[in-house]
Design a protein around this motif. Sequence first.
Motif, PDB file in Angstrom:
ATOM      1  N   ASN A  33       1.207  15.825  49.960  1.00 11.12           N
ATOM      2  CA  ASN A  33       1.084  15.910  51.438  1.00 11.12           C
ATOM      3  C   ASN A  33       0.010  16.920  51.610  1.00 11.12           C
ATOM      4  OD1 ASN A  33       1.445  18.422  49.928  1.00 11.12           O
ATOM      5  ND2 ASN A  33       3.633  19.217  50.648  1.00 11.12           N
ATOM      6  N   LYS A  34      -0.880  16.846  51.151  1.00 14.27           N
ATOM      7  CA  LYS A  34      -2.270  17.457  50.864  1.00 14.27           C
ATOM      8  C   LYS A  34      -3.221  16.761  50.381  1.00 14.27           C
ATOM      9  CE  LYS A  34      -1.089  21.709  49.484  1.00 14.27           C
ATOM     10  NZ  LYS A  34      -0.838  23.071  49.029  1.00 14.27           N
ATOM     11  N   PRO A  35      -4.682  16.942  50.957  1.00  9.42           N
ATOM     12  CA  PRO A  35      -5.720  16.105  50.212  1.00  9.42           C
ATOM     13  C   PRO A  35      -5.798  16.567  48.450  1.00  9.42           C
ATOM     14  CG  PRO A  35      -6.651  17.853  51.485  1.00  9.42           C
ATOM     15  CD  PRO A  35      -5.049  17.673  51.848  1.00  9.42           C
ATOM     16  N   THR A  36      -6.222  15.464  47.697  1.00  7.99           N
ATOM     17  CA  THR A  36      -6.346  15.714  46.330  1.00  7.99           C
ATOM     18  C   THR A  36      -7.803  15.639  46.093  1.00  7.99           C
ATOM     19  OG1 THR A  36      -5.996  13.322  45.853  1.00  7.99           O
ATOM     20  CG2 THR A  36      -4.155  14.872  46.260  1.00  7.99           C
ATOM     21  N   ALA A  37      -8.188  16.239  44.969  1.00  4.60           N
ATOM     22  CA  ALA A  37      -9.174  16.384  43.902  1.00  4.60           C
ATOM     23  C   ALA A  37      -8.927  15.764  42.679  1.00  4.60           C
ATOM     24  CB  ALA A  37      -9.766  17.772  43.756  1.00  4.60           C
ATOM     25  N   LEU A  38      -9.648  14.670  42.323  1.00  6.95           N
ATOM     26  CA  LEU A  38      -9.309  13.862  41.018  1.00  6.95           C
ATOM     27  C   LEU A  38     -10.480  13.963  40.170  1.00  6.95           C
ATOM     28  CD1 LEU A  38      -7.477  10.804  42.578  1.00  6.95           C
ATOM     29  CD2 LEU A  38      -6.437  12.608  41.530  1.00  6.95           C
ATOM     30  N   SER A  39     -10.117  13.310  38.894  1.00  8.58           N
ATOM     31  CA  SER A  39     -11.002  12.967  37.935  1.00  8.58           C
ATOM     32  C   SER A  39     -10.385  11.807  37.111  1.00  8.58           C
ATOM     33  CB  SER A  39     -11.583  13.863  36.983  1.00  8.58           C
ATOM     34  OG  SER A  39     -12.601  13.506  36.209  1.00  8.58           O
ATOM     35  N   ILE A  40     -10.922  10.801  36.960  1.00 11.45           N
ATOM     36  CA  ILE A  40     -10.387   9.717  36.148  1.00 11.45           C
ATOM     37  C   ILE A  40     -11.003   9.447  34.913  1.00 11.45           C
ATOM     38  CG2 ILE A  40      -9.903   7.355  36.375  1.00 11.45           C
ATOM     39  CD1 ILE A  40     -10.498   7.452  39.466  1.00 11.45           C
ATOM     40  N   GLY A  41     -10.087   9.259  33.709  1.00  6.84           N
ATOM     41  CA  GLY A  41     -10.841   8.766  32.425  1.00  6.84           C
ATOM     42  C   GLY A  41      -9.801   8.748  31.272  1.00  6.84           C
ATOM     43  N   ALA A  42     -10.153   8.245  30.346  1.00  6.14           N
ATOM     44  CA  ALA A  42      -9.330   7.984  29.136  1.00  6.14           C
ATOM     45  C   ALA A  42      -8.712   9.516  28.579  1.00  6.14           C
ATOM     46  CB  ALA A  42      -9.919   7.227  27.935  1.00  6.14           C
ATOM     47  N   PHE A  43      -9.620  10.489  28.582  1.00  4.43           N
ATOM     48  CA  PHE A  43      -9.279  11.961  28.145  1.00  4.43           C
ATOM     49  C   PHE A  43      -8.288  11.824  27.017  1.00  4.43           C
ATOM     50  CE2 PHE A  43      -9.514  12.432  32.890  1.00  4.43           C
ATOM     51  CZ  PHE A  43     -10.861  12.702  32.965  1.00  4.43           C
ATOM     52  N   GLU A  60     -11.703  23.017  43.375  1.00  2.00           N
ATOM     53  CA  GLU A  60     -11.061  22.256  44.870  1.00  2.00           C
ATOM     54  C   GLU A  60      -9.706  22.975  45.123  1.00  2.00           C
ATOM     55  OE1 GLU A  60     -13.526  21.071  46.698  1.00  2.00           O
ATOM     56  OE2 GLU A  60     -14.639  21.263  45.004  1.00  2.00           O
ATOM     57  N   LYS A  61      -9.274  23.520  44.292  1.00  2.00           N
ATOM     58  CA  LYS A  61      -7.845  24.278  44.754  1.00  2.00           C
ATOM     59  C   LYS A  61      -8.002  25.373  45.561  1.00  2.00           C
ATOM     60  CE  LYS A  61      -4.299  24.357  41.601  1.00  2.00           C
ATOM     61  NZ  LYS A  61      -3.328  24.269  40.696  1.00  2.00           N
ATOM     62  N   LYS A  62      -9.046  25.983  45.501  1.00  2.00           N
ATOM     63  CA  LYS A  62      -9.420  27.294  46.361  1.00  2.00           C
ATOM     64  C   LYS A  62      -9.335  26.808  47.833  1.00  2.00           C
ATOM     65  CE  LYS A  62     -14.412  27.282  46.407  1.00  2.00           C
ATOM     66  NZ  LYS A  62     -14.709  26.056  45.642  1.00  2.00           N
ATOM     67  N   ASP A  63      -9.789  25.468  48.007  1.00  2.00           N
ATOM     68  CA  ASP A  63      -9.716  24.947  49.367  1.00  2.00           C
ATOM     69  C   ASP A  63      -8.468  24.217  49.835  1.00  2.00           C
ATOM     70  OD1 ASP A  63     -12.412  25.956  49.756  1.00  2.00           O
ATOM     71  OD2 ASP A  63     -13.120  24.134  48.912  1.00  2.00           O
ATOM     72  N   GLY A  64      -7.416  24.246  49.101  1.00  2.00           N
ATOM     73  CA  GLY A  64      -6.188  23.838  49.401  1.00  2.00           C
ATOM     74  C   GLY A  64      -5.851  22.368  48.948  1.00  2.00           C
ATOM     75  N   PHE A  65      -6.821  22.063  47.849  1.00  2.00           N
ATOM     76  CA  PHE A  65      -6.618  20.631  47.316  1.00  2.00           C
ATOM     77  C   PHE A  65      -5.451  20.816  46.235  1.00  2.00           C
ATOM     78  CE2 PHE A  65      -9.931  19.902  50.051  1.00  2.00           C
ATOM     79  CZ  PHE A  65     -10.710  18.692  49.800  1.00  2.00           C
ATOM     80  N   LEU A  66      -4.858  19.657  45.951  1.00  2.64           N
ATOM     81  CA  LEU A  66      -4.126  19.445  44.637  1.00  2.64           C
ATOM     82  C   LEU A  66      -5.078  18.890  43.815  1.00  2.64           C
ATOM     83  CD1 LEU A  66      -1.053  17.380  46.140  1.00  2.64           C
ATOM     84  CD2 LEU A  66      -0.941  19.739  45.276  1.00  2.64           C
ATOM     85  N   ALA A  67      -5.087  19.366  42.599  1.00  2.00           N
ATOM     86  CA  ALA A  67      -5.938  19.106  41.599  1.00  2.00           C
ATOM     87  C   ALA A  67      -5.104  18.088  40.516  1.00  2.00           C
ATOM     88  CB  ALA A  67      -6.392  20.255  40.947  1.00  2.00           C
ATOM     89  N   GLY A  68      -5.713  17.149  40.346  1.00  2.00           N
ATOM     90  CA  GLY A  68      -5.172  15.930  39.230  1.00  2.00           C
ATOM     91  C   GLY A  68      -6.060  15.169  38.597  1.00  2.00           C
ATOM     92  N   LEU A  69      -5.368  14.505  37.546  1.00  2.00           N
ATOM     93  CA  LEU A  69      -6.033  13.672  36.655  1.00  2.00           C
ATOM     94  C   LEU A  69      -5.415  12.318  36.813  1.00  2.00           C
ATOM     95  CD1 LEU A  69      -6.368  15.847  33.751  1.00  2.00           C
ATOM     96  CD2 LEU A  69      -8.371  15.375  35.209  1.00  2.00           C
ATOM     97  N   VAL A  70      -6.204  11.123  36.416  1.00  2.00           N
ATOM     98  CA  VAL A  70      -5.738   9.850  36.332  1.00  2.00           C
ATOM     99  C   VAL A  70      -6.143   9.310  34.599  1.00  2.00           C
ATOM    100  CG1 VAL A  70      -5.654   7.332  37.067  1.00  2.00           C
ATOM    101  CG2 VAL A  70      -5.871   9.571  38.744  1.00  2.00           C
ATOM    102  N   SER A  71      -5.098   8.930  34.012  1.00  2.00           N
ATOM    103  CA  SER A  71      -5.253   8.563  32.536  1.00  2.00           C
ATOM    104  C   SER A  71      -4.368   7.655  31.994  1.00  2.00           C
ATOM    105  CB  SER A  71      -5.508   9.968  31.756  1.00  2.00           C
ATOM    106  OG  SER A  71      -6.192   9.660  30.667  1.00  2.00           O
ATOM    107  N   PHE A  72      -4.601   7.357  30.792  1.00  2.00           N
ATOM    108  CA  PHE A  72      -3.601   6.326  30.419  1.00  2.00           C
ATOM    109  C   PHE A  72      -2.373   6.942  29.494  1.00  2.00           C
ATOM    110  CE2 PHE A  72      -7.961   4.519  31.093  1.00  2.00           C
ATOM    111  CZ  PHE A  72      -7.610   3.408  31.647  1.00  2.00           C
ATOM    112  N   ILE A  73      -1.522   6.236  29.223  1.00  2.00           N
ATOM    113  CA  ILE A  73      -0.466   6.659  28.453  1.00  2.00           C
ATOM    114  C   ILE A  73      -0.950   6.784  26.953  1.00  2.00           C
ATOM    115  CG2 ILE A  73       1.932   5.946  27.316  1.00  2.00           C
ATOM    116  CD1 ILE A  73       2.660   4.954  30.226  1.00  2.00           C
TER     117      ILE A  73
END
Length: 284
Positions: A33-43, A60-73
């Motif tokens: 419901n708000k913009p997001t900041a992301l990083s993508i990787g195997a991690f 980026e959370k300080k500016d109201g963003f959701l902070a997330g990651l995209v990775s693998f199971i």
Amino acid sequence: MKILYWKNIEKAYRKRHKTRVSKKIQEIRDFFNKPTALSIGAFDGPHLGHEKLFDTVLAEKKDGFLAGLVSFIQSPKMRSKKNFQGEISSLRLRTSFFEEKNFDFIILIDFSPKFSRMEGKLFLSILFFVSKTKFLAIGPDFRCGFQGRTGLKEIASLVKEKGIHLEVLDEFLVSGLGARSTKIREAVYVGDFETAQILLGRAYIFDLVSARKGKKIGLKKNVWQISAGKTSQVLPPEGSYRVKAHFADGSFLFASCIREAHFLRLELHEDSTENVVAISFGYR
């Protein structure tokens, strides 16, 4: 931290024009419901190089963003097994680490044959649309999509088109070494826990949640054992090690660990009624 799965992100994208959708898809719409900041990787083993990416996204959370990651199971390299010693961290340990870092969500991908054939531009377009991405931080060698065809040039063009701010971080050096998962994996594999710890920023931790306890396998009660074939994590060479045994409540005891060809066995030096959930090697 909310855990989401790529298959549901794809479904949400396919249903993007529908007003009536399943409860699961509606939950995804409501969450983003708000913009997001992301990083993508195997991690597959969060290290000091990853920490720079994480900090960049979390800022980026300080500016109201959701902070997330995209990775693998599970690391895509696990499928080939060729020259791959194992993951640095289990999924349980990774998600716990990300939650402690204060990420809002992680999207987990099953690296299936179908997903492996997806073009990078389509993958990123689906991800950016559903998650309302407005900020992306990636490493200098990041690639995605079928056969890794989508690199920095293609990504830069796509994010510009979609109005997304892109940060490409330089390789992070620790004591003159590049903080890379491959180097950590190789260090653990040969028992060089000092190098692994320098690059990880902490001791190497091995997940023991799925280990079997002594009496169930005809051993002493304060013994835990796991078959080498039952873990996705990289194992050290055969030998004896002094380790820390970690319990679910955050406490620990010093213990002995034996690594033999087909198993890893932990033995506590004192009685405990608690179950060991992990062990750490090469601690300081």
